[in-house]
Design an enzyme around this catalytic site. Structure first.
Site, PDB file in Angstrom:
ATOM      1  N   CYS A  95      68.291  19.956  31.210  1.00  0.00           N
ATOM      2  CA  CYS A  95      69.086  20.408  30.057  1.00  0.00           C
ATOM      3  C   CYS A  95      70.379  21.100  30.461  1.00  0.00           C
ATOM      4  CB  CYS A  95      68.268  21.360  29.192  1.00  0.00           C
ATOM      5  SG  CYS A  95      66.638  20.730  28.761  1.00  0.00           S
ATOM      6  N   HIS A 347      70.254  18.080  20.606  1.00  0.00           N
ATOM      7  CA  HIS A 347      70.358  18.480  22.017  1.00  0.00           C
ATOM      8  C   HIS A 347      70.372  17.230  22.893  1.00  0.00           C
ATOM      9  CE1 HIS A 347      69.671  20.273  25.823  1.00  0.00           C
ATOM     10  NE2 HIS A 347      68.376  20.541  25.731  1.00  0.00           N
ATOM     11  N   CYS A 377      68.073  27.207  28.491  1.00  0.00           N
ATOM     12  CA  CYS A 377      66.838  26.994  29.244  1.00  0.00           C
ATOM     13  C   CYS A 377      66.832  25.580  29.807  1.00  0.00           C
ATOM     14  CB  CYS A 377      65.617  27.232  28.371  1.00  0.00           C
ATOM     15  SG  CYS A 377      65.494  26.143  26.938  1.00  0.00           S
TER      16      CYS A 377
END
Length: 391
Positions: A95, A347, A377
């Site tokens: 991510c 996302h 995160c």
């Protein structure tokens, strides 16, 4: 403020609108094209940028296969029209990939290994599923909890550990959509979104200018109707309080302060500090806390010195514990995700790091803030953080 020659400055930041991954506006647009058009937009917006000086294109992308394989950064660079003499690399910190791209470029500039970089990231989750081709090693269960690869369950665990209620999560989810839609209506995304040609529901070509993932009418009543998806029997995390699957790309032009000055380019911000950190994979969503603590220490700052924060909203059950332990929970309405976040926008994994950093910069300019924090995160237990200062 005065700049040192090797200070790393952000000259510009752009992104695509976010498209739904299921039958969305970019269903017929490839990941490379989404990205290449952003670099072309950076060229158009910054005509003094001498592209011949570009050292490297560093692009974040998580699932590097199919159209996102074969070093997508190089494909993007050539499609965008950058010189063949500029290099390109694709990076993967899950991510945090495109924020890592920013860190890698910054570290190169700081150490004299290049002056001008294009960084960014992309994920077309409609074309390349998050778990496409993944073959997890069964032996991982010897070293971490079996559910560590199931992001929703890690959010459930983190939320339970911090006493986060279903009601708090639902309210956070509604807030994200409400603020993102307000930002859309008030034109607060205009400086970062580059319109991209896509397709409407009937397959006709259209110019896509807004994030199609936002739900303008999101309400607490609607949220309350949703069932937990990861732990149906005892859970609290729903689709409405999780980041959506979406397609998108982001990009930044970064360089040394001395090069920006020589080219007559006006920097918008400089990098104050950067950090990455690890945490238990079973509560991977906690990573922003240790990463932010490191970044603050390196900048000689405290959390009270930060004017505005962009925290990637993987899950409400993850974001709220992070805000709590960073002493931001009581300051959410003043300084955290003022244009909403990934619960509303989605996302796209490789895209999000540069996206939230660019959004942070625009919020700081809108609100006349000086110092900002972008943090997120990372799956399997990591966090990444960047502190920027307007110049």
């Amino acid at each position: 403020m005065s700049l040192n020659p090797k200070d790393v400055v952000i000259v510009d930041a752009v992104r695509t609108p976010m498209g739904k991954s299921r039958n969305g506006q970019f269903r017929h647009v490839r990941a490379e094209k989404l990205s290449a058009q952003l670099i072309q937009a950076l060229m158009a917006r910054n005509p003094n940028w001498d592209i011949q000086l570009t050292e490297d294109v560093i692009w974040g992308c998580v699932n590097q296969t199919k159209e996102q394989g074969m070093n997508i950064a190089r494909n993007i660079s050539m499609l965008a029209g950058l010189p063949r003499t500029s290099a390109a690399q694709t990076v993967n910190r899950l991510c945090g990939s495109s924020m890592q791209a920013l860190h890698s470029a910054s570290q190169s500039i700081m150490t004299g290994n290049g002056d001008v970089f294009v960084i960014g990231g992309v994920e077309h989750m409609g074309h390349v599923a998050m778990d496409h081709g993944i073959d997890l090693n069964p032996e991982m269960s010897k070293v971490t909890a079996k559910a560590s690869n199931m992001m929703g369950l890690t959010a459930e665990m983190l939320g339970k550990m911090h006493g986060i209620t279903r009601e708090q999560q639902d309210a956070f989810g509604v807030r994200s959509h409400k603020l993102a839609w307000e930002a859309t209506q008030q034109g607060r995304w205009d400086n970062e979104i580059v319109p991209i040609e896509g397709h409407d529901q009937n397959g006709h070509k259209v110019l896509c200018e807004i994030d199609e993932v936002i739900r303008p009418g999101a309400s607490i009543e609607d949220m309350q109707k949703l069932r937990p998806v990861f732990d149906p029997a005892n859970g609290t995390v729903t689709a409405g309080t999780s980041s959506a699957l979406s397609d998108g790309a982001s990009a930044m032009l970064v360089m040394s302060a001395e090069r920006a000055q020589a080219l007559g380019l006006k920097p918008r911000a400089k990098i104050r500090s950067m950090a990455v950190a690890g945490c238990d994979a079973a509560i991977m969503g906690y990573g922003p806390v240790p990463a932010t603590q490191k970044a603050l220490a390196r900048a000689g700052l405290t959390i009270d010195d930060i004017d505005y924060v962009e925290l990637n909203e993987a899950f409400a059950a993850q974001s709220l514990p992070v805000a709590k332990d960073l002493k931001l929970l009581d300051k959410m309405e003043e300084k955290v995700n003022l244009n909403g976040g990934a619960i509303a926008l989605g996302h796209p994994l490789g895209c999000s790091g540069a996206r939230i950093t660019g959004t942070l910069l625009n919020v700081m300019e809108w609100k006349d803030g000086q110092i900002g924090l972008a943090t997120m995160c990372i799956g399997l237990g990591q966090g990444i953080a960047t502190i920027i200062e307007r110049v």
